[in-house]
Design an enzyme around this catalytic site. Sequence first.
Site, PDB file in Angstrom:
ATOM      1  N   LYS A 103      -1.145  -9.235   8.263  1.00  0.00           N
ATOM      2  CA  LYS A 103      -1.147  -7.818   7.877  1.00  0.00           C
ATOM      3  C   LYS A 103      -0.810  -7.019   9.111  1.00  0.00           C
ATOM      4  O   LYS A 103      -1.054  -7.474  10.243  1.00  0.00           O
ATOM      5  CB  LYS A 103      -2.542  -7.413   7.400  1.00  0.00           C
ATOM      6  CG  LYS A 103      -2.554  -6.181   6.520  1.00  0.00           C
ATOM      7  CD  LYS A 103      -2.270  -6.558   5.078  1.00  0.00           C
ATOM      8  CE  LYS A 103      -2.191  -5.354   4.192  1.00  0.00           C
ATOM      9  NZ  LYS A 103      -1.936  -5.796   2.794  1.00  0.00           N
TER      10      LYS A 103
HETATM   11  P1  NAD Z   1       0.813   3.526  -2.045  1.00  0.00           P
HETATM   12  O1  NAD Z   1       0.727   4.130  -0.706  1.00  0.00           O
HETATM   13  O2  NAD Z   1       2.146   3.389  -2.710  1.00  0.00           O
HETATM   14  O3  NAD Z   1      -0.158   4.312  -3.060  1.00  0.00           O
HETATM   15  C1  NAD Z   1      -1.510   4.506  -2.810  1.00  0.00           C
HETATM   16  C2  NAD Z   1      -2.053   5.459  -3.868  1.00  0.00           C
HETATM   17  O4  NAD Z   1      -3.483   5.508  -3.760  1.00  0.00           O
HETATM   18  C3  NAD Z   1      -1.563   6.893  -3.728  1.00  0.00           C
HETATM   19  O5  NAD Z   1      -1.384   7.453  -5.020  1.00  0.00           O
HETATM   20  C4  NAD Z   1      -2.740   7.583  -3.016  1.00  0.00           C
HETATM   21  O6  NAD Z   1      -2.783   8.994  -3.245  1.00  0.00           O
HETATM   22  C5  NAD Z   1      -3.898   6.876  -3.684  1.00  0.00           C
HETATM   23  N1  NAD Z   1      -5.163   6.928  -2.950  1.00  0.00           N
HETATM   24  C6  NAD Z   1      -5.400   6.591  -1.664  1.00  0.00           C
HETATM   25  N2  NAD Z   1      -6.704   6.780  -1.368  1.00  0.00           N
HETATM   26  C7  NAD Z   1      -7.290   7.232  -2.500  1.00  0.00           C
HETATM   27  C8  NAD Z   1      -8.620   7.631  -2.851  1.00  0.00           C
HETATM   28  N3  NAD Z   1      -9.610   7.574  -1.957  1.00  0.00           N
HETATM   29  N4  NAD Z   1      -8.856   8.051  -4.125  1.00  0.00           N
HETATM   30  C9  NAD Z   1      -7.871   8.112  -5.038  1.00  0.00           C
HETATM   31  N5  NAD Z   1      -6.607   7.755  -4.766  1.00  0.00           N
HETATM   32  C10 NAD Z   1      -6.324   7.339  -3.519  1.00  0.00           C
HETATM   33  O7  NAD Z   1       0.114   2.087  -1.915  1.00  0.00           O
HETATM   34  P2  NAD Z   1       0.340   0.787  -2.832  1.00  0.00           P
HETATM   35  O8  NAD Z   1       1.408  -0.030  -2.215  1.00  0.00           O
HETATM   36  O9  NAD Z   1       0.427   1.184  -4.265  1.00  0.00           O
HETATM   37  O10 NAD Z   1      -1.030   0.021  -2.556  1.00  0.00           O
HETATM   38  C11 NAD Z   1      -2.217   0.343  -3.262  1.00  0.00           C
HETATM   39  C12 NAD Z   1      -3.224  -0.771  -3.080  1.00  0.00           C
HETATM   40  O11 NAD Z   1      -2.677  -2.006  -3.575  1.00  0.00           O
HETATM   41  C13 NAD Z   1      -3.625  -1.053  -1.620  1.00  0.00           C
HETATM   42  O12 NAD Z   1      -4.969  -1.459  -1.580  1.00  0.00           O
HETATM   43  C14 NAD Z   1      -2.716  -2.205  -1.244  1.00  0.00           C
HETATM   44  O13 NAD Z   1      -3.240  -2.986  -0.175  1.00  0.00           O
HETATM   45  C15 NAD Z   1      -2.694  -2.993  -2.545  1.00  0.00           C
HETATM   46  N6  NAD Z   1      -1.551  -3.882  -2.693  1.00  0.00           N
HETATM   47  C16 NAD Z   1      -0.281  -3.421  -2.616  1.00  0.00           C
HETATM   48  C17 NAD Z   1       0.779  -4.305  -2.783  1.00  0.00           C
HETATM   49  C18 NAD Z   1       2.227  -3.832  -2.788  1.00  0.00           C
HETATM   50  O14 NAD Z   1       3.102  -4.656  -3.113  1.00  0.00           O
HETATM   51  N7  NAD Z   1       2.530  -2.580  -2.495  1.00  0.00           N
HETATM   52  C19 NAD Z   1       0.538  -5.661  -2.994  1.00  0.00           C
HETATM   53  C20 NAD Z   1      -0.774  -6.115  -3.092  1.00  0.00           C
HETATM   54  C21 NAD Z   1      -1.817  -5.201  -2.947  1.00  0.00           C
END
Ligand code: NAD
Length: 415
Positions: A103
């Site tokens: 990461k």
């Molecule tokens: P992103 O940055 O595209 O979106 C994050 C979203 O969460 C945004 O809408 C933001 O406003 C919201 N958010 C953040 N903190 C918040 C809070 N306290 N309350 C409410 N909303 C909140 O990120 P993403 O890529 O969609 O990732 C989201 C989660 O999924 C993370 O935990 C990430 O580690 C996990 N994840 C992502 C991927 C990927 O392929 N992008 C893969 C596996 C896991």
Amino acid sequence: MDSILRTSLHNFESAAERLGLDESVRRRVLGPKEKVEVAINPVLPNGETANVKVFVGRHNDAIGPAKGGIRMTPDVTLDDITGLAMEMTWKTSLIGVPFGGGKSGIRFDPASISADAKEIIIRSFTRGVRRHIGPELYIPAPDMGTTEADMAHIRDCISYSEGTSITNGCFVTGKPVVLGGIVGRREATGKGVVYAVLAMCEKLGLDIGSTRVVVQGFGNVGSVAAAEIARHGAKVVGVADLSGGVANADGMDIDALHEHCSQSGTVAGFAGATEIDKDEVFGLDCDILIPAAAGSQITEENADSIRAKIVAEGANAPTTPQADEILNRRGVLVIPDILCNAGGVFVSYLEYTQETQREQMTLAEVEQRLADRMRQRFGEVHESARREGLSMRDAAMNMAVRGVVEAVTARGFRP
Ligand code: NAD
């Protein structure tokens, strides 16, 4: 210690106890292989020099090179990155791809800067940690706060420094398709979450078309999961992001919400729903809750208010161990992150093989392989949980840790 790392350590320690791992194996599997903090000082378009901390963590690479996304948030820490890298070790082992866990992090708020400034920071990050990135070392991908445009800049930055058109092998996944990315990668995590939910509904004899769903986070994972589950007939009755929340007991038009969000940058103010506080979403009446935002969101303070029957962890480490206990006690079925959101790293693996072999896969192939793998691994974890009387998290952790221990042991204990 930050709570994401605490959660990761707790999940590992309890798996190690259940599996009866001896101390030397436990220490070898627990300790991170590498964690680094680097300071970068890019000059931004406004002429100011930024002071940015960046982190890279490689937890374990017994099965293969470390794989895991780049988190760009104003508060990310080296502890978070260490915990999230450990999660990736279990996730890659469980979903069955030849990678280890990694990461990286950039401590900066991407929402506060222009696209130009972000590109400068991403390129500076790439140069700053260049010696920690490589197809046989650590292969980044998008995570919170980063997108495929950023992955394009990383690839360009590396090939530019080599003086070549392309990189020799896959240095980063989640790239735009035109630059060697794979079709369907952007949607893979959110779709994978929905495949896991569909498999769970099937086990419970629950018709997805009659379910009500709440989603926390409307970024890459949350927005795709919401659209995909609505496409299967479920009603999305609540969505929250960092700036606010919206609810509609009759279900929301997710395409319209997406349109609203791409114009305003938030779900707040969406005309097709009522405004609520972002933290109220967890208490909304629903069948399925998809946390798809930050870590440590479901805590002992709010776990009792959750009314969903199924919690599908789209986010990494969204549930603290104390909250997990409360949910288990209340009979809420949690599909754990290392299974539920593994679709992204699975399709990243397809991108890696495609680039290495100069192959091209079609969307139909990618989606079929993703659906098959999610369904197969869900079935194995579900069956193991049933057989051993464990939660799905504990069963998944047992399987994942066993795989890593097997690889560590097969490698031998001499350098
Ligand atoms: P992103 O940055 O595209 O979106 C994050 C979203 O969460 C945004 O809408 C933001 O406003 C919201 N958010 C953040 N903190 C918040 C809070 N306290 N309350 C409410 N909303 C909140 O990120 P993403 O890529 O969609 O990732 C989201 C989660 O999924 C993370 O935990 C990430 O580690 C996990 N994840 C992502 C991927 C990927 O392929 N992008 C893969 C596996 C896991």
